[in-house]
Write an enzyme that holds these catalytic residues in place. Structure first.
Site, PDB file in Angstrom:
ATOM      1  N   LYS A   1      17.203  -6.715   9.983  1.00 39.54           N
ATOM      2  CA  LYS A   1      17.502  -7.417   8.722  1.00 39.54           C
ATOM      3  C   LYS A   1      16.457  -8.499   8.495  1.00 39.54           C
ATOM      4  O   LYS A   1      16.140  -9.273   9.413  1.00 39.54           O
ATOM      5  CB  LYS A   1      18.906  -8.026   8.818  1.00 39.54           C
ATOM      6  CG  LYS A   1      19.391  -8.714   7.549  1.00 39.54           C
ATOM      7  CD  LYS A   1      20.802  -9.286   7.737  1.00 39.54           C
ATOM      8  CE  LYS A   1      21.383  -9.857   6.446  1.00 39.54           C
ATOM      9  NZ  LYS A   1      22.746 -10.401   6.627  1.00 39.54           N
TER      10      LYS A   1
ATOM     11  N   SER B   1      29.276  -9.790   6.592  1.00 39.87           N
ATOM     12  CA  SER B   1      28.038  -9.103   6.191  1.00 39.87           C
ATOM     13  C   SER B   1      27.550  -8.012   7.122  1.00 39.87           C
ATOM     14  O   SER B   1      26.613  -7.300   6.775  1.00 39.87           O
ATOM     15  CB  SER B   1      26.912 -10.118   6.017  1.00 39.87           C
ATOM     16  OG  SER B   1      26.972 -10.655   4.729  1.00 39.87           O
TER      17      SER B   1
ATOM     18  N   SER C   1      26.091  -8.611   3.204  1.00 36.74           N
ATOM     19  CA  SER C   1      24.716  -8.752   2.768  1.00 36.74           C
ATOM     20  C   SER C   1      23.729  -7.885   3.542  1.00 36.74           C
ATOM     21  O   SER C   1      22.616  -7.673   3.086  1.00 36.74           O
ATOM     22  CB  SER C   1      24.286 -10.213   2.917  1.00 36.74           C
ATOM     23  OG  SER C   1      24.305 -10.599   4.278  1.00 36.74           O
TER      24      SER C   1
HETATM   25  N1  GLN Z   1      29.876 -11.813   1.355  1.00 43.84           N
HETATM   26  C1  GLN Z   1      30.031 -13.085   1.997  1.00 43.84           C
HETATM   27  C2  GLN Z   1      29.234 -14.103   1.234  1.00 43.84           C
HETATM   28  O1  GLN Z   1      28.758 -13.797   0.202  1.00 43.84           O
HETATM   29  C3  GLN Z   1      29.591 -12.994   3.420  1.00 43.84           C
HETATM   30  C4  GLN Z   1      28.118 -12.989   3.560  1.00 43.84           C
HETATM   31  C5  GLN Z   1      27.702 -12.914   4.980  1.00 43.84           C
HETATM   32  O2  GLN Z   1      28.482 -12.596   5.871  1.00 43.84           O
HETATM   33  N2  GLN Z   1      26.450 -13.248   5.191  1.00 43.84           N
HETATM   34  O3  GLN Z   1      29.084 -15.221   1.639  1.00 43.84           O
END
Ligand code: GLN
Length: 484
Positions: A76, A175, A151
């Site tokens: 990532k 994420s 994400s």
């Molecule tokens: N979807 C969640 C957010 O927008 C979690 C994102 C994540 O785990 N990086 O913050």
């Protein structure tokens, strides 16, 4: 060989027997990565990967039997890689080349794994659909009109589409697990404190953890064994003994107690998801596990707590992007103007939204009302998990209330988007380990994820419960039909 083996363990066996080489596996991965049409990759590191593959083949020739030697993986692009651009999918970091690698990357380098490239994500990991990337959305290989989740959507797709044998993501509120569920792969978030974040672009530091995507539960455990452990550069890492996380994979679930929180079966949840998860729970019961009701009555409040603490920490972490130290710089008439222009042009809309919310929540007068209150509720949520784990060994729930949704469907409705994480973010708030594994398909043939959580540092138990289901089902063998 024309495609990557079905698991790291399969690949490792082929490598040991001399039936393939890391060079061959790496060429397959690179070819697939270049052929990718899902916008999975922000950068494919051909020469870097080939160099690592050559070194791996040397190690294998000399009898190195560690499981990750020569295995191609996807990183990532929020995880820093020495000499290789790291952007967090933000314009503000475009062109930034870290002078050192994150500890997790160093550990995989030491293990002999081969990094193929950097994968797409929501900008600074803020999102649940990968549509917040400054470099375009990622498509779900099961249905390219749909999101892969976020994400860490790029790393999830790299594994789901057979472009890498495993991937790394970061999980602040879901994420890793949510995109794992939406793309039909195993996806795991470790206990807070298990894995170093040194060299990882910080989002919300009391919630962030790095973890793997893979085809199987066992592969996730193998990657975790390489990642886990104390790092002097990250004071939150725990000084624990190295652990064989695969010791219980074949033990089954007979006699185990599996907690089922009724609060995780909410009205807005899709019928197909509920059906698949209830079927999985019945399977556990049939295998001799005892299902116990546990109460996580504060689940609803998790979202509110998360959307105070996370933006607060993000607003503080992201203050460092000032046009002076990293990446983009847009000159203004004076220093303040340079800050404003750089940040105004460099950050996307969602990142700005979070920084504004976070700054507000931390400001004098509101700090006690929002931030301190959220921290108090956080403590209560953790206490509820403690009480639940006094009654059970693992908690099994859906990973996400829905399957993959259409690209564009939720972009104008932040609250609907935030709801994606209602089942995953309690694990971050309480610091617990969780894994998502495939447990079925919707009527539209989209993957459904089952989440298994365990108490802090009980990853081996979590893997045991997940592997039992995986061993008895073939959902993890199903792959999207990727058009060549
Ligand atoms: N979807 C969640 C957010 O927008 C979690 C994102 C994540 O785990 N990086 O913050």
């Amino acid at each position: 060989m024309s495609e990557l083996p079905a698991s790291v363990t399969d690949a490792a066996a082929l490598l040991r027997r001399g039936e393939t080489t890391s060079a061959e596996l790496t060429e397959i991965a690179l070819t697939e990565a270049h052929r990718d049409t899902f916008n999975t990759w922000l950068l494919v590191a051909d020469e870097h990967a080939r160099g690592q593959a050559r070194a791996a083949d040397e190690r294998i020739k000399k009898g190195d039997a560690s499981l990750l030697v020569g295995i191609p993986w996807a990183c990532k692009d929020i995880i820093g890689t020495k000499g290789i651009e790291t952007t967090a999918a933000s314009k503000i970091l475009k062109g930034y080349v870290p002078p050192y690698s994150a500890t997790v990357v160093e550990r995989l380098d030491e293990a002999g794994a081969v990094m193929i490239g950097k994968t797409n994500l929501d900008e600074f990991a803020m999102g649940s659909s990968n549509e917040n990337s400054a470099f375009g959305a990622v498509q779900n290989p099961w249905d390219t009109t749909r999101v892969p989740g976020g994400s860490s959507g790029g790393s999830a797709v790299a594994v789901a589409a057979g472009e890498a044998m495993f991937g790394l993501g970061t999980d602040t509120g879901g994420s890793i697990r949510q995109p794992g569920a939406l793309t039909g792969v195993a996806a795991m978030k470790p206990t807070y404190g298990r894995v170093s974040r040194f060299g990882v672009v910080a989002f919300a530091s009391s919630l962030d953890q790095v973890g793997p995507f893979a085809q199987t539960v066992e592969d996730c455990a193998i990657v975790c064994e390489a990642l886990f452990g104390k790092d002097p550069n990250d004071a939150t890492t725990m000084p624990l003994q190295r652990e064989n996380l695969r010791r219980d994979l074949d033990k089954g679930v007979k006699g185990m107690r599996i907690g089922v929180p009724k609060e995780f079966f909410i009205p807005g949840m899709e019928k197909d998801v509920e059906r698949a998860v209830r079927d999985a729970l019945r399977w556990y019961e049939k295998e001799g596990a005892e299902l116990v009701d546990v109460s996580l009555s504060l689940t609803d409040h998790g979202l509110a707590v998360y959307y105070i603490i996370q933006p607060a920490e993000a607003s503080s972490n992201l203050a460092r992007y000032d046009g002076v130290r990293f990446g983009l710089r847009v000159e203004g008439k004076d220093l303040l103007d340079t800050y404003r222009r750089t940040r105004g042009e460099g950050f996307g809309a969602e990142v700005k939204r979070r920084m504004i919310i976070g700054t507000y929540a931390l400001s004098a007068g509101y700090y006690d009302a929002y931030y301190v209150k959220a921290q108090k509720v956080r403590t209560l949520i953790k206490a509820e998990f403690d009480a639940a784990f006094a009654k059970c060994d693992a908690i099994v729930t859906p990973t996400s209330p829905t399957v993959a949704f259409k690209i564009g469907q939720k972009v104008d409705d932040p609250l609907a988007m935030y709801l994606n994480d209602v089942f995953t973010l309690p694990g971050n708030i309480a610091g617990l380990p969780g894994i998502s594994i495939p447990c079925g398909f919707s009527q539209d043939r989209l993957p459904i994820g089952l989440q298994i959580m365990a108490n802090s540092f009980q990853e081996a138990t979590m893997f045991r419960v997940a592997a039992a289901f995986e061993n008895a089902t073939n959902y993890h063998d199903m792959r999207p039909q990727v058009a060549a």
